[in-house]
Design a protein around this motif. Structure first.
Motif, short mmCIF file in Angstrom:
data_model
loop_
_atom_site.label_atom_id
_atom_site.label_comp_id
_atom_site.label_asym_id
_atom_site.label_seq_id
_atom_site.Cartn_x
_atom_site.Cartn_y
_atom_site.Cartn_z
N VAL A 27 45.19 9.11 -29.12
CA VAL A 27 45.11 8.39 -27.90
C VAL A 27 43.69 7.77 -27.74
CG1 VAL A 27 44.42 9.28 -25.34
CG2 VAL A 27 46.24 10.17 -26.69
N ARG A 28 42.47 8.34 -28.22
CA ARG A 28 41.10 7.68 -28.37
C ARG A 28 41.29 6.32 -28.88
NH1 ARG A 28 37.59 11.17 -30.74
NH2 ARG A 28 38.40 10.30 -32.70
N ALA A 29 42.10 6.05 -29.89
CA ALA A 29 42.28 4.67 -30.64
C ALA A 29 43.04 4.01 -29.80
CB ALA A 29 43.03 4.89 -31.83
N VAL A 30 44.13 4.40 -29.01
CA VAL A 30 45.04 3.55 -28.01
C VAL A 30 43.92 3.09 -26.87
CG1 VAL A 30 46.65 3.61 -26.52
CG2 VAL A 30 47.16 4.70 -28.71
N HIS A 31 42.85 4.11 -26.58
CA HIS A 31 42.07 3.65 -25.65
C HIS A 31 41.21 2.64 -25.93
CE1 HIS A 31 39.55 4.32 -22.01
NE2 HIS A 31 38.54 4.61 -22.62
N ILE A 32 40.59 2.66 -27.18
CA ILE A 32 39.79 1.63 -27.59
C ILE A 32 40.65 0.40 -27.83
CG2 ILE A 32 38.44 0.89 -29.50
CD1 ILE A 32 37.82 3.99 -30.02
N VAL A 33 41.82 0.27 -28.26
CA VAL A 33 42.43 -1.10 -28.41
C VAL A 33 42.67 -1.72 -26.98
CG1 VAL A 33 44.92 -2.04 -28.92
CG2 VAL A 33 43.85 -0.14 -30.67
N PHE A 34 43.26 -0.82 -26.10
CA PHE A 34 43.41 -1.47 -24.74
C PHE A 34 42.17 -1.96 -24.11
CE2 PHE A 34 47.31 1.19 -23.91
CZ PHE A 34 48.27 0.04 -23.77
N THR A 35 40.91 -1.05 -24.13
CA THR A 35 39.87 -1.55 -23.68
C THR A 35 39.09 -2.80 -24.39
OG1 THR A 35 39.24 0.60 -23.18
CG2 THR A 35 37.29 -0.90 -23.12
N GLY A 36 39.33 -2.92 -25.85
CA GLY A 36 38.82 -4.01 -26.51
C GLY A 36 39.68 -5.31 -26.04
N GLY A 37 41.12 -5.07 -26.07
CA GLY A 37 41.95 -6.21 -25.75
C GLY A 37 41.41 -6.67 -24.39
N TRP A 38 41.19 -5.60 -23.28
CA TRP A 38 40.62 -5.94 -21.96
C TRP A 38 39.42 -6.88 -22.04
CZ3 TRP A 38 39.35 -1.79 -17.84
CH2 TRP A 38 39.03 -2.36 -16.67
N VAL A 39 38.39 -6.54 -22.89
CA VAL A 39 37.12 -7.13 -22.87
C VAL A 39 37.27 -8.72 -23.55
CG1 VAL A 39 34.91 -7.14 -24.09
CG2 VAL A 39 35.81 -5.27 -23.03
N GLY A 40 38.14 -8.67 -24.58
CA GLY A 40 38.51 -9.83 -25.04
C GLY A 40 39.28 -11.11 -23.97
N LEU A 41 40.20 -10.39 -23.54
CA LEU A 41 40.75 -11.56 -22.44
C LEU A 41 39.78 -11.78 -21.57
CD1 LEU A 41 44.15 -9.42 -22.02
CD2 LEU A 41 43.86 -11.91 -22.89
N VAL A 42 38.82 -10.91 -20.94
CA VAL A 42 37.71 -11.27 -20.22
C VAL A 42 36.94 -12.44 -20.66
CG1 VAL A 42 35.78 -10.43 -18.71
CG2 VAL A 42 38.05 -9.46 -18.54
N VAL A 43 36.62 -12.19 -21.89
CA VAL A 43 35.63 -13.18 -22.76
C VAL A 43 36.41 -14.55 -22.84
CG1 VAL A 43 34.73 -13.82 -24.92
CG2 VAL A 43 34.32 -11.50 -24.17
N GLY A 44 37.58 -14.57 -22.95
CA GLY A 44 38.59 -15.70 -23.02
C GLY A 44 38.45 -16.32 -21.57
N MET A 45 38.53 -15.60 -20.61
CA MET A 45 38.58 -16.02 -19.30
C MET A 45 37.33 -16.91 -18.97
SD MET A 45 41.26 -15.26 -17.61
CE MET A 45 41.45 -14.87 -15.76
N CYS A 46 36.07 -16.10 -19.37
CA CYS A 46 34.77 -17.04 -19.16
C CYS A 46 34.68 -18.13 -20.06
CB CYS A 46 33.72 -15.86 -19.82
SG CYS A 46 33.56 -14.46 -18.83
N ILE A 47 35.18 -18.36 -21.26
CA ILE A 47 35.24 -19.26 -21.93
C ILE A 47 36.07 -20.46 -21.49
CG2 ILE A 47 35.82 -20.59 -24.16
CD1 ILE A 47 34.87 -17.51 -25.36
N LEU A 48 37.16 -20.07 -20.88
CA LEU A 48 38.07 -21.15 -20.42
C LEU A 48 37.61 -21.59 -18.96
CD1 LEU A 48 41.48 -19.29 -21.09
CD2 LEU A 48 40.80 -21.56 -22.01
N GLY A 49 37.10 -20.72 -18.13
CA GLY A 49 36.45 -21.08 -16.81
C GLY A 49 35.07 -22.14 -17.21
N LEU A 50 34.41 -21.67 -18.19
CA LEU A 50 33.14 -22.64 -18.44
C LEU A 50 33.63 -24.09 -18.96
CD1 LEU A 50 30.73 -20.12 -19.96
CD2 LEU A 50 30.37 -21.53 -17.70
N SER A 51 34.87 -23.88 -19.49
CA SER A 51 35.39 -25.25 -20.47
C SER A 51 35.83 -26.20 -18.99
CB SER A 51 36.58 -24.90 -21.41
OG SER A 51 35.82 -24.02 -22.50
#
Length: 187
Positions: A27-51
């Motif tokens: 469960v902890r590993a799945v939590h880390i994967v979901f949270t890491g994916g969420w952070v990664g998508l938000v980083v992508g949104m920042c990069i795309l928005g700035l671009s």
């Protein structure tokens, strides 16, 4: 008349669901994967928005917004997965959901990130697309584009704060947590 023992406050009862070590780690590993994916998508949104905001090519900006639209579909899946697994972890570990200030703060940050992303991010993205299509040559740096970048950066900062908080675990116990700890010592 018989003397009776002084009344002690009743022990707070909450359902104690315990997971053995292996399922808890999963469960902890799945939590880390979901949270890491969420952070990664938000980083992508920042990069795309700035671009899109800094770009001079309206076609490129429109493509950035279209990719952001697709990320906007994936973000709630990862966010809800992160919140669900976080709630499961809080139910099956000694941390609990309301025993420590850091768990409450982390939950509030996650919910605030989701609410603002849903309520503001999507509408600002659509407004930026409409402005881009209406004023094709001058719209990449529109106010909607900058609001979108600002909200993505704010979401990234909130998620980073939640990560730091979950590692450091500051601020101690809540009043409810202190009551539980005192009651547990007495028994």
């Amino acid at each position: 008349m018989t003397a009776s023992a002084p009344l002690r406050p009743s022990k707070p009862r909450s359902p104690k669901v315990r997971l053995s070590r292996r399922p808890r780690r999963i469960v902890r590993a799945v939590h880390i994967v979901f949270t890491g994916g969420w952070v990664g998508l938000v980083v992508g949104m920042c990069i795309l928005g700035l671009s899109a905001a800094f770009g001079s090519d309206p076609g490129f900006a429109l493509t950035c917004y279209e990719v952001m639209r697709r990320f906007g579909v994936a973000i709630p899946i990862f966010a809800l997965g992160s919140i669900f697994t976080g709630l499961v972890l809080s139910a099956v570990t000694p941390w609990g959901l309301v025993r420590y200030w850091w768990t409450i703060t982390k939950a509030v940050l996650a919910l605030a990130t989701i609410v603002t992303a849903v309520m503001l991010g999507g509408s600002w993205r659509e407004q930026a697309i409409v402005l881009l299509e209406a004023h094709f040559p001058a719209a990449p740096g529109s106010s909607a584009a900058w609001l979108l970048v600002g909200s993505s950066v704010a979401h990234l900062l909130m998620l980073a704060a939640a990560t730091v908080i979950s590692v450091d675990k500051p601020w101690g116990t809540t009043p409810r947590g202190r009551v539980r700890r005192t009651t547990a010592r007495r028994s």
